[in-house]
Scaffold this active site. Structure first.
Site, PDB file in Angstrom:
ATOM      1  N   SER A 118       0.836  -1.194   0.000  1.00  0.00           N
ATOM      2  CA  SER A 118       0.000   0.000   0.000  1.00  0.00           C
ATOM      3  C   SER A 118       0.879   1.254   0.000  1.00  0.00           C
ATOM      4  CB  SER A 118      -0.965  -0.052   1.185  1.00  0.00           C
ATOM      5  OG  SER A 118      -2.008   0.868   1.026  1.00  0.00           O
ATOM      6  N   ASP A 247      -9.358  -5.634  -4.789  1.00  0.00           N
ATOM      7  CA  ASP A 247      -8.914  -4.519  -3.952  1.00  0.00           C
ATOM      8  C   ASP A 247      -9.858  -3.323  -4.115  1.00  0.00           C
ATOM      9  OD1 ASP A 247      -7.567  -2.384  -2.703  1.00  0.00           O
ATOM     10  OD2 ASP A 247      -5.604  -3.214  -3.214  1.00  0.00           O
ATOM     11  N   HIS A 275      -7.498  -5.768  -0.273  1.00  0.00           N
ATOM     12  CA  HIS A 275      -6.417  -4.898   0.189  1.00  0.00           C
ATOM     13  C   HIS A 275      -5.912  -5.437   1.523  1.00  0.00           C
ATOM     14  CE1 HIS A 275      -4.222  -1.129  -0.408  1.00  0.00           C
ATOM     15  NE2 HIS A 275      -4.249  -0.995   0.905  1.00  0.00           N
TER      16      HIS A 275
END
Length: 299
Positions: A118, A247, A275
Site C-alpha cells: 500500500s 482490492d 487490500h
C-alpha cells in the site's frame, strides 16, 4: 525491538533470520505498524535464506511521532490540491523513503530487496527510482503510481477509512467494531476473514502506540507526492507487482499501471485477494518475492 536514529528521528525495527543473510526490507502501509508484517510471514521469507527486517515508519509504533505538528486539515488539503497548489505538510513520502535508506545505513547494509505494501509500496517505488544503487529488487504490493487518471477507491471503503474511529481507551468495543468493519470491507473473498486475529492485531497496535494524527500526517505525505510514473520508468531493479483482484482501495488498474510504468516488471494479480494479506497467501507471496530476488542475483 531495536531503535536506530536517522534523519534526526528514531526508527524502531526488528529482524528475522541470519544476520549475514541477504536482506529483505519490509515497509508497512498507511497508519499501520511493522507488526502488520506478521511473524509467520517474516519467518516464511527467512526460511528461504534471507534476513528479514521490518520497521515502524515515522509516526507509527515505536518510531518518532510528529505530534508537535498541528492536525491535518483535510478540507484545506483537498482545496490546495484542487487549486494546483502544494499543501504545507510536515513531510513527504520522499522523506519516508530517506528514512528507510537511513535504516539500511544504520544497519551497515549496502543493498537490500525492498518490499512495500500500500503506502509502503509507494515508498519502495521511490527507493528504487531515487536510490537505485541501494535496491536489489522491488516488490510493490497493493499499491499505485499516483497517476490521477486511475480509478478511485470504492466510495464506501474510502468513507470508512476516513471516518474517525472511537477512542480505544474510552470505547474499546466501539473502536474494535469500527476497525473490524473496515478490515472486512477491504478484505478479499478468497479466504475467510479471521475476526479474532484482526482483533488481536489492532489491540497490539493500540498498546504499542495509538496516534490517529500520525495517520493523517501520512495521508498528507501521500497527497503531495504526485504522479511517479516518469521516475518509475527509470527503475532498473527486477520488479514484481502484486495486486488483489478484489482490492477496493486501489482497484486492479492501479497494479496494472504500476507494472506498466516499470520496465520489465512482472504483474501478479491474485484472485480473491483484496487490500490485505491473509495467512493463506503467505507462501504464494513469499515464493514470488523470493523468485524476484533471485532474478536480481542472476541478472
Amino acid at each position: 525491538m531495536t531503535i536506530t536514529t536517522t534523519n534526526g528521528i528514531d526508527l524502531a525495527y526488528d529482524s528475522f533470520g541470519q544476520a549475514d543473510a541477504q536482506p529483505i526490507l519490509l515497509i508497512a502501509g498507511l497508519g499501520t505498524q511493522r507488526i502488520r508484517w506478521t511473524e509467520p510471514f517474516c519467518q516464511e521469507l527467512a526460511a528461504r535464506g534471507y534476513r528479514v527486517i521490518r520497521f515502524d515508519n515515522r509516526d507509527t509504533g515505536g518510531s518518532t511521532h510528529f505530534r508537535h505538528c498541528p492536525p491535518l486539515d483535510f478540507g484545506a488539503l483537498a482545496a490546495s490540491l484542487m487549486a494546483g497548489k502544494r499543501p504545507d505538510v510536515p513531510y513527504t513520502l520522499h522523506d519516508m523513503a530517506a528514512d528507510a535508506i537511513g535504516l539500511l545505513d544504520g544497519l551497515a547494509i549496502d543493498r537490500a530487496h525492498v518490499v512495500g505494501r500500500s503506502m509502503g509500496g509507494m515508498i519502495a517505488q521511490i527507493m528504487a527510482s531515487e536510490y537505485p544503487d541501494r535496491v536489489l529488487s522491488l516488490t510493490s504490493i497493493m499499491s499505485s503510481t499516483g497517476n490521477p487518471a486511475l480509478p478511485q477507491a470504492a466510495p464506501d471503503a474510502m468513507a470508512m477509512m476516513m471516518r474517525p474511529a472511537p477512542d480505544p481507551f474510552a470505547d474499546e468495543a466501539g473502536f474494535l467494531s469500527h476497525s473490524l468493519a473496515f478490515a472486512r470491507r477491504i478484505a478479499g473473498t478468497g479466504q475467510p476473514f479471521d475476526d479474532a486475529a484482526h482483533r488481536r492485531l489492532v489491540l497490539e497496535e493500540v498498546a504499542r502506540a495509538y496516534d490517529p494524527g500520525g495517520t493523517g500526517r501520512q495521508v498528507g505525505a501521500m497527497a503531495v507526492t504526485g504522479d511517479r510514473r516518469a521516475r518509475l520508468a527509470t527503475v532498473t531493479a527486477p520488479t514484481l507487482v502484486i495486486h488483489g483482484a478484489e482490492d477496493p482501495l486501489f482497484p486492479p488498474a492501479c497494479g496494472q499501471d504500476t507494472a506498466a510504468a516499470i520496465p520489465n516488471a512482472e504483474l501478479m494479480v491474485i484472485d480473491g485477494m483484496g487490500h490485505d494479506l491473509p495467512p493463506a497467501l503467505y507462501r504464494q507471496v513469499a515464493e514470488a518475492i523470493d523468485r524476484t530476488a533471485r532474478r536480481a542475483a542472476t541478472g
